[in-house]
Write a protein that holds these residues in place. Structure first.
Motif, short mmCIF file in Angstrom:
data_model
loop_
_atom_site.label_atom_id
_atom_site.label_comp_id
_atom_site.label_asym_id
_atom_site.label_seq_id
_atom_site.Cartn_x
_atom_site.Cartn_y
_atom_site.Cartn_z
N ASN A 139 0.82 -1.21 0.00
CA ASN A 139 0.00 0.00 0.00
C ASN A 139 0.84 1.25 0.00
O ASN A 139 1.97 1.24 0.51
N SER A 148 -0.45 5.61 0.74
CA SER A 148 -1.65 6.43 0.91
C SER A 148 -1.31 7.91 0.86
O SER A 148 -0.15 8.32 0.97
N ASP A 160 -11.91 0.63 -6.37
CA ASP A 160 -11.89 0.25 -7.78
C ASP A 160 -10.79 -0.78 -8.00
O ASP A 160 -9.62 -0.53 -7.70
N LEU A 167 -9.07 -2.57 -10.95
CA LEU A 167 -8.96 -2.52 -12.41
C LEU A 167 -8.36 -3.82 -12.94
O LEU A 167 -7.42 -4.35 -12.35
N THR A 183 -4.06 -4.07 -9.02
CA THR A 183 -3.94 -2.75 -8.42
C THR A 183 -5.32 -2.24 -8.03
O THR A 183 -6.26 -2.31 -8.83
N LEU A 205 -7.50 1.09 -6.48
CA LEU A 205 -7.55 2.52 -6.17
C LEU A 205 -8.68 2.71 -5.16
O LEU A 205 -9.82 2.32 -5.43
N ILE A 206 -8.35 3.32 -4.03
CA ILE A 206 -9.25 3.32 -2.86
C ILE A 206 -9.53 4.74 -2.42
O ILE A 206 -8.59 5.54 -2.25
N ARG A 207 -10.79 5.04 -2.20
CA ARG A 207 -11.19 6.36 -1.68
C ARG A 207 -11.92 6.16 -0.36
O ARG A 207 -12.92 5.45 -0.30
N ARG A 212 -6.79 8.71 0.26
CA ARG A 212 -6.74 7.99 -1.00
C ARG A 212 -5.56 7.02 -0.94
O ARG A 212 -4.48 7.40 -0.47
N LEU A 213 -5.77 5.82 -1.43
CA LEU A 213 -4.73 4.81 -1.35
C LEU A 213 -4.61 4.06 -2.67
O LEU A 213 -5.60 3.90 -3.40
N VAL A 214 -3.41 3.57 -2.94
CA VAL A 214 -3.22 2.58 -3.98
C VAL A 214 -2.77 1.30 -3.29
O VAL A 214 -1.94 1.33 -2.38
N LEU A 241 -1.72 -3.01 -3.80
CA LEU A 241 -1.24 -4.03 -4.73
C LEU A 241 -1.41 -5.40 -4.12
O LEU A 241 -1.03 -5.63 -2.97
#
Lengths: 189, 168
Positions: free
Chosen positions: B60, B62, B100, B102, B111, B113-115, B128-130, B132
């Motif tokens: 992660n 953020s 999300d 993808l 991956t 994408l997190i809100r 907001r986070l990405v 894996l």
């Protein structure tokens, strides 16, 4: 009472077909750009969703760059706010020839099979009286402590009132690796 | 042109639960989006696992704001993707998560994408986070969990809805 029910019924009808797929572009490897062309003007907004990896041999997140209607002039403005795992950092440019979605792709020396991801919204794209505003949410993560990977909020402006009919997604550094793919969706108003 | 955004499943808790799992996710979409709103039995942070994988295969980073400062953190080789890092959840005020995933059914690492929207009327924040997941498997189940406390629960009425998004 009946008017409230009418609003609900109307909303539900709209939702059923409000978000539609327009087109998808996928890299076989080596393409420096991918383009959506002949975009119909029948939607209110557009959304692009995709994953990308760049062929440049660096270990880190890279950008995906966007241009509209083939405009390669210095007509783009952009801001971003990004987290690199240790700090929150802000950046901005004016007079650029593209809007960059930082972190939407990953360099080729990064962990194998890791791709960056982006969700890009283009608001009121078919207007012929407004400059075009773009919002992006992108991220790259490769399970490494490097500060060269990011989660990013992007904003951009195209200083042009023309309706957007084509979108070019340019590889941020070199070219797209195979498997990079973007899908374009239309949202009805 | 095909309509392409549709609900796959909704789960609303009839009683408190340690986790929420959405399983048997079809592979027929391009992306999936999970929308969750709820509260927890104590102030906690949240996590997510895929396909029952409890190994250290997640990572992660953020970007967050808590009302007075902005910051970023990362977490590597973890047992789940962090869905909230800095703003902890509330027992009374619902938070909103939009996740999300993808190319969730593809052959690459996954991956997310997190809100997170978590305003607590004087505290809380936005994040907001990405994330894996280092696996090439198609995602067929998603588990939301509470990461910081083994006994904490998602509250009754908490709701998760999974949407499928399909490209042309």
């Amino acid at each position: 009472m009946s008017s409230v029910l009418g609003i609900i019924a109307s909303s539900m009808k709209g939702v059923s077909g409000a978000y539609e797929s327009i087109a998808t572009v996928t890299a076989s490897g080596g393409q420096t750009s991918l383009t959506f062309s002949s975009i119909p003007s029948t939607y209110k907004h557009l959304e692009i969703r995709g994953i990308a990896r760049d062929t440049l041999t660096i270990d880190g997140g890279v950008g995906v760059k966007i241009q509209f209607n083939g405009d390669t002039g210095s007509n783009y403005v952009r801001h971003n706010l990004r987290g690199d795992g240790g700090n929150a950092v802000a950046g901005a440019n004016t007079g650029f020839d593209n809007i960059a979605f930082v972190g939407g792709s990953i360099g080729d020396s990064s962990t194998s099979n890791a791709f960056g991801a982006s969700i890009i919204s283009i608001v009121d794209y078919a207007s012929t009286s407004k400059n075009k505003t773009v919002r992006g949410f992108s991220g790259s993560e490769a399970n490494t402590s490097s500060a060269n990977f990011y989660v990013v909020l992007n904003s951009g402006l195209w200083l042009n009132t023309a309706a957007i009919t084509s979108i070019t997604l340019i590889a941020g550094q070199a070219s797209y690796a195979a498997g990079s793919t973007f899908a374009l969706y239309g949202i009805k108003g | 042109m095909p309509t392409t955004y549709e609900p796959i499943a909704t789960q609303t808790l009839g009683s408190a639960a340690l986790s929420i799992t959405l399983s048997s996710i079809p592979s027929t979409y391009t992306d999936v989006k999970l929308v969750f709103t709820g509260t927890t039995s104590s102030a906690e942070y949240l996590g997510m696992q895929f396909n029952s994988d409890t190994g250290a295969n997640y990572a992660n980073r953020s970007l967050y704001g808590n009302g007075s400062s902005a910051g970023s953190f990362q977490a590597l080789n973890t047992n789940y993707i962090y869905l909230s890092g800095i703003p902890s959840t509330s027992t009374t005020i619902p938070f909103l998560l939009e996740i999300d995933l993808l190319s969730y059914a593809g052959s690459k690492f996954k991956t997310a994408l997190i809100r997170l929207s978590l305003d607590k009327n004087g505290s809380g924040g936005v994040e907001r986070l990405v994330g894996l997941w280092s696996s090439t498997s198609a995602i067929n189940s998603i588990k939301l969990l509470i990461g910081s406390n083994g006994s904490a629960t998602f509250s009754t009425g908490s709701t998760a809805t999974l949407y499928g998004i399909k490209n042309a």
